[in-house]
Every structure is written in structure tokens, then in C-alpha cells.
Design an enzyme around this catalytic site. Structure first.
Site, PDB file in Angstrom:
ATOM      1  N   ASP A  13       7.874  -4.391  -0.709  1.00  0.00           N
ATOM      2  CA  ASP A  13       6.403  -3.928  -1.228  1.00  0.00           C
ATOM      3  C   ASP A  13       6.770  -3.828  -2.977  1.00  0.00           C
ATOM      4  O   ASP A  13       7.499  -2.864  -3.297  1.00  0.00           O
ATOM      5  CB  ASP A  13       6.106  -2.458  -0.705  1.00  0.00           C
ATOM      6  N   ASP A 103       0.905  -8.287  -2.482  1.00  0.00           N
ATOM      7  CA  ASP A 103       2.233  -7.647  -2.863  1.00  0.00           C
ATOM      8  C   ASP A 103       3.225  -6.934  -1.809  1.00  0.00           C
ATOM      9  O   ASP A 103       3.992  -6.401  -2.174  1.00  0.00           O
ATOM     10  CB  ASP A 103       1.698  -6.639  -3.860  1.00  0.00           C
ATOM     11  N   GLU A 104       2.848  -7.295  -0.485  1.00  0.00           N
ATOM     12  CA  GLU A 104       3.794  -6.705   0.274  1.00  0.00           C
ATOM     13  C   GLU A 104       3.786  -7.909   1.540  1.00  0.00           C
ATOM     14  O   GLU A 104       2.913  -8.413   1.926  1.00  0.00           O
ATOM     15  CB  GLU A 104       3.623  -5.275   0.855  1.00  0.00           C
TER      16      GLU A 104
HETATM   17 MG   LIG Z   1       2.676  -2.209  -3.399  1.00  0.00          MG
END
Ligand SMILES: [Mg+2]
Length: 399
Positions: A13, A103-104
Site C-alpha cells: 500500500d 495504490d494498493e
Molecule cells: Mg494507500
């Protein structure tokens, strides 16, 4: 039920993603409280979070908490580029990647120990690669279940790595606040806290029927399972991809065509290796350009037959790059990407060689893949990356 014995699930993350991209691209923002988005806070740097600023907070409230915060407008295309660069690293790490958002992602690295090392070593390398290739900090949690891997990354933030060994799972989990349990939002949190239940361990000591009576049937059974770290979900890679690609930001410094060519070689190498690992071949080679003035261009060429051969795809990408050189010279290049599309599954028995491919070329690719899998991608570097004078000569495509 399938129960994993080893901690092989990674939850990766990015930290304060949009704000980190802004700090990466503008040195004046580094070390400062940065807010992305003026109306509503879309992201806050860790320096801003220290003042209590949170994502989705109103802009006015955020500015009251930290009058010195620097507010910048969002640049969605920069975030999308950064996300692609990070997912490239994920895909290079393992074929088993489940994206959760921009984003993860969850990554399953089981079965990679012999070729790539322990899950911890893989996670460390992933963090270093994201830092080098995307210029961003990322936190990784490693555990036996998805749920616990996500909890671990949450605890390890920012810029951290936390491995939860199978023997320590409950010792790690039980002291944490109930809000760490997936699915515990403000309403459930208030109900539990109203009864004096503050930690995961306290939840774990309640029987399933008692939990059901407090928060309802579905949530109660769910919390009961999570508090005992029971989470059988696998990492889902989803549908077969329609394209395999990679890109590289070049910064604003002017690069010579030879420098860009070396970047192209590295990209093609990674992308074709990924194709071969997934037993895929493709017909269309796409090269993407972003210029200094933020305009973009895409060039593509479709081959007569599908392939995963490095030199064939490299020759095609080079042809497209050379055709774009006048624009590159005029505007300056800040990003180059390649993708292979029109994919199909490789069928070893019937894979045709393109007229200018030799069987030996494919054999060389396969041999290099094996060495790189075991010793890392730096173990073998094609001649062109070491010294262009002695570089391999690459056949140009026939007319
Ligand atoms: Mg994040």
C-alpha cells in the site's frame, strides 16, 4: 478448506499516495504539510496528518487545523502514471496480483521461495524497486491471511515492512484497537465501545452468538472469524489480461536517443519476460510517449504472428521509437512505455516463428529467464545496457 501454513500474502500500500507523488515531483513540498485538493481533502502528506488532517475532510476545516499547509490541485494523470509504474513492479514480483485500488494490492508469493527467496526478502526487494522505479514510499504487510496482511501494513505505515509469523498471529492481533478489524466502521465501533469492548482480543473472547446479538448476524460471524484470524480468501488475479506493459519516467533532464534506447531495452526485457512467465504471446506492440509539455503520443505496430520473443518485440519498439524521434527531439521526452496487446495463450506445439525469428532466439530468452528468476534481474544484462559499442545487433524488421 485450504489453510495456508506460511505467511506468503503481501499487502502492498503506497503511503499518502497523491501527496507523495506531489512531494516527489516538487522538492519544495518535501518535509512539509501538503494537502491535495482544495474543496475536499483528497490526500494529506504525513506531515499534514500529524495536524489531524484526514482524507475526505472539508478544506476549510483542514486549513483551520494547519494554516501553513500547502494546498495543491490534484494531477490525476500523474497519479495514474505512478500507479502503473508501481503495478509494473507488482507484476514483476509475482504473477498473482489482486489490485484493490489505484495504490494498493494483494500479492501471493507462495511457491516463489526457491526462485526468489523468502516472503520477507521478496517484500524488501519490492519496496526497494518501488522506491527506485516509481520514486515512492510503500508499506508492505506480510501474513498468512489477506486480512492480517492488510492489518500489518496499516500498523507498519509509513514506509515500513511488517511480517507476522504464523506463530505470533494472535499475539500481534489481540492488543490492537477494534477499529483495525475489517468492516468495523464508526457505527459498529460505537456499539462495541459502548459495551467496553476496545481491543480485538476482547472481541475474540466473546462467543459468536453474543457478537451476533450485538452487531447482527452477518457482521457478528464476520468479526468472530477475523478476531481469530480466520480468513480463507485467496488472492484473486481476476480475468486474463488483455495487455502486458511497462513504462519508465525519464525525469525532465534531456536524454540522448541512446539513453532512451537503453530504457526501452530494459522495458522490453521485463515485459517479454512477464509474457513468457504467463505463457502468453501477442501481436501488437504499442509504444507510449509523454513529452515535456505534458502532451502524449501512442504508436503501434501489428506483427504478422504473435510472439513473446524479446528481440522481435524490441526491434518493433525501436522502429516505433525511431519514427517518433523528430517529435522527441523537438519536445523532450519525460516518459516512455511499451505494451504488447492482441494477446493469446501460447500453445507450445503450434507457436509459429516469425520469418526473421530463429528457434535459438526463443531458447536464449528462456535460458535468460531461468537465470534472472534465480539470481535477480541484474544477473544478466543484455549487451546494450552494458556498453552500446559492444551491444547486440538487433535485426530491423523486414519491409
Ligand atoms: Mg494507500
Amino acid at each position: 478448506m485450504f489453510v495456508r501454513r506460511e505467511a506468503t500474502i503481501l499487502h502492498a500500500d503506497l503511503d499518502a499516495f497523491y501527496a507523495s507523488v506531489e512531494q516527489r515531483d516538487d522538492p519544495r513540498l518535501r518535509g512539509k504539510p501538503v494537502i491535495v485538493g482544495a474543496g475536499v481533502v483528497l490526500a494529506a502528506s504525513y506531515e499534514a496528518k500529524a495536524y489531524g488532517i484526514r482524507t475526505a475532510m472539508g478544506g476549510a476545516q483542514a486549513r483551520r487545523l494547519c494554516p501553513n499547509a500547502i494546498v495543491v490541485p490534484p494531477r490525476m494523470s500523474a497519479y495514474s502514471d505512478a500507479s502503473k509504474a508501481v503495478f509494473d513492479v507488482f507484476e514483476d514480483t509475482t504473477p498473482s496480483v489482486e489490485g484493490l485500488s489505484i495504490d494498493e494490492a494483494f500479492l501471493d508469493v507462495s511457491g516463489l521461495r526457491r526462485v526468489a527467496g523468502s516472503p520477507e526478502a521478496i517484500a524488501e526487494r519490492l519496496r526497494r524497486d518501488v522506491r527506485e522505479r516509481a520514486g515512492l514510499p510503500i508499506t508492505v504487510g506480510v501474513a498468512r491471511t489477506k486480512f492480517l496482511a492488510k492489518v500489518a501494513s496499516g500498523v507498519a505505515k509509513p514506509d515500513g515492512l511488517l511480517v507476522v509469523p504464523p506463530d505470533d498471529e494472535l499475539a500481534f492481533l489481540h492488543p490492537l484497537a477494534v477499529e483495525r478489524l475489517w468492516g468495523v466502521g464508526p457505527i459498529t465501533s460505537a456499539k462495541l465501545r459502548g459495551l467496553g469492548i476496545r481491543t480485538v482480543g476482547q472481541v475474540a473472547r466473546l462467543s459468536a452468538p453474543i457478537l451476533v446479538s450485538i452487531v447482527g448476524r452477518a457482521a457478528g460471524l464476520h468479526l468472530h472469524a477475523l478476531a481469530h484470524n480466520r480468513d480463507p480468501r485467496r488472492v484473486e488475479t481476476g480475468k486474463r489480461r488483455r495487455s502486458v506493459g511497462g513504462q519508465s519516467a525519464l525525469g525532465r533532464r534531456r536524454r540522448s536517443p541512446e539513453d532512451v534506447d537503453a530504457v526501452l531495452v530494459g522495458l522490453v526485457d521485463r515485459v517479454t519476460r512477464r509474457l513468457r512467465k504467463g505463457k502468453r504471446i501477442g501481436r501488437t506492440v504499442v509504444v507510449r510517449f509523454r513529452f515535456d509539455d505534458f502532451t502524449r503520443a501512442t504508436r503501434s505496430h501489428t506483427l504478422p504472428d504473435p510472439t513473446a520473443a524479446t528481440l522481435t518485440i524490441l526491434a518493433t519498439a525501436r522502429m516505433l521509437f525511431h519514427a517518433t524521434l523528430p517529435v522527441v527531439r523537438e519536445k523532450g521526452l519525460t516518459l516512455i512505455g511499451i505494451a504488447v496487446t492482441n494477446l493469446q495463450d501460447e500453445d507450445g506445439a503450434t507457436q509459429l516463428l516469425l520469418p526473421f525469428e530463429r528457434r535459438s532466439e526463443i531458447d536464449v530468452d528462456v535460458a535468460l529467464d531461468a537465470i534472472k528468476g534465480r539470481f535477480g534481474s541484474d544477473a544478466v544484462t543484455r549487451g546494450v545496457l552494458l556498453g552500446r559499442k559492444t551491444g547486440w545487433t538487433v535485426p530491423l524488421l523486414p519491409e
